[in-house]
Scaffold this active site. Sequence first.
Site, PDB file in Angstrom:
ATOM      1  N   SER A 194       0.825  -1.211   0.000  1.00  6.94           N
ATOM      2  CA  SER A 194       0.000   0.000   0.000  1.00  6.94           C
ATOM      3  C   SER A 194       0.858   1.258   0.000  1.00  6.94           C
ATOM      4  O   SER A 194       1.964   1.265   0.559  1.00  6.94           O
ATOM      5  CB  SER A 194      -0.873  -0.028   1.257  1.00  6.94           C
ATOM      6  OG  SER A 194      -1.371   1.256   1.537  1.00  6.94           O
ATOM      7  N   TYR A 226      -2.095  -0.299  10.175  1.00  7.30           N
ATOM      8  CA  TYR A 226      -2.322  -0.860   8.834  1.00  7.30           C
ATOM      9  C   TYR A 226      -1.045  -0.732   8.001  1.00  7.30           C
ATOM     10  O   TYR A 226      -0.572  -1.699   7.398  1.00  7.30           O
ATOM     11  CB  TYR A 226      -3.489  -0.127   8.159  1.00  7.30           C
ATOM     12  CG  TYR A 226      -3.636  -0.441   6.684  1.00  7.30           C
ATOM     13  CD1 TYR A 226      -4.030  -1.712   6.259  1.00  7.30           C
ATOM     14  CD2 TYR A 226      -3.379   0.531   5.710  1.00  7.30           C
ATOM     15  CE1 TYR A 226      -4.156  -1.996   4.906  1.00  7.30           C
ATOM     16  CE2 TYR A 226      -3.507   0.251   4.368  1.00  7.30           C
ATOM     17  CZ  TYR A 226      -3.898  -1.015   3.966  1.00  7.30           C
ATOM     18  OH  TYR A 226      -4.022  -1.299   2.616  1.00  7.30           O
TER      19      TYR A 226
END
Length: 355
Positions: A159, A184
């Site tokens: 990501s 995350y």
Amino acid sequence: MDFHQSRVKLMNKNVTKTTILVSGAAGFIGFHVVRKLLNEGFVVIGLDNINDYYDVNLKYGRLRETGIEQSSIKYGEMVQSTKYHNYRFIKANLEDRQAIENLFSTEKINIVCHLAAQAGVRYSIENPHTYIDSNIVGLLNILECCRHNKIEHLVYASSSSVYGMNSKIPFSENDRVDHPVSLYAATKKSNELMAYTYSHLYQLPTTGLRFFTVYGPWGRPDMAPMLFATAISEGKSIKVFNNGDMKRDFTYIDDIVEGIVLTMKVIPNKNSETPFCSLFNIGNSQPVALMDFIQTLEDCMGRKAKMEMYPMQAGDVKITYADTTKLEQATGYKPNTSLKDGINCFAKWYKNYYK
Ligand SMILES: NC(=O)c1ccc[n+]([C@@H]2O[C@H](COP(=O)([O-])OP(=O)(O)OC[C@H]3O[C@@H](n4cnc5c(N)ncnc54)[C@H](O)[C@@H]3O)[C@@H](O)[C@H]2O)c1
């Protein structure tokens, strides 16, 4: 196209004899990847636990599009698609080691496209354990199975969030990424390190793709494009963070899917820059101001948005901007969907799906 023949091995196989496992097949990106692979003639196995992080009806809707009916799904059991002879689906948790091992030992899988993960930056602040279970233990189980079953290529989702507060733009794979600002992001960065280790120790070819805000039909209800579309169509207020002073490298789903499938076919080998291991940004390289995104969406939805301005949220970053030169050189990736076209397709789907 410059495919760097010396650094990578191109997949050279009969697609109908190549089995690809796609994890996260009921998710936004996974669903689109599955459809593309099926249309190219690959044998595909989809895996997902269909969790309720967001509306499960949307997940079942995506599965239905690929011929997997909700009523036929049972945990740990393979379901044959009624639409595609080359598609089967299994509901399983990544962290269920036995279920994942059984899958790899009963099926001859060639390539793994690992997209299942607990996504979302904001949710990780309230639900840290889910991220460790799905993203860390989950990837470990996948890596172990890839190692023991001689998988030819593992492509996995990373990501743009690994760039944290990176102030240098555009974001390059050479930038430092050791200041994650959410759990995350920390799990995604850990995934890259875990994949590197398996490539190094066991010569497992792995490629990580750092996605930048993906949008399009069947998108995620927890992400800005869907949240905005829902608020606009229901006449409710949009929450605009940092008073709208943000830019995102919005990337249209078809461009992403094209890039993922191209990447699967370019397998890093021992002569790669980093042996057996690649890592690429996959974005649009054209950051869009949040307020411009909203205005284009208003035009396509045919309705004005009501807006409420908020300060910056914990774990959020002001700008994301991908330098995709490396991926372009390695695979020929070239995103070509304009913001206007992309939002138009998204808005059409949204109005039709929720009518
Ligand atoms: N969409 C984006 O803009 C974006 C941006 C950056 C990174 N990513 C990454 O790309 C991947 C796909 O994202 P997406 O937008 O399709 O998300 P998504 O949430 O729509 O899809 C992920 C799927 O994985 C499944 N899943 C989650 N945990 C699981 C577990 N423990 N076992 C089995 N299945 C599980 C979920 O049910 C879901 O259907 C994710 O790894 C995400 O972190 C996405």
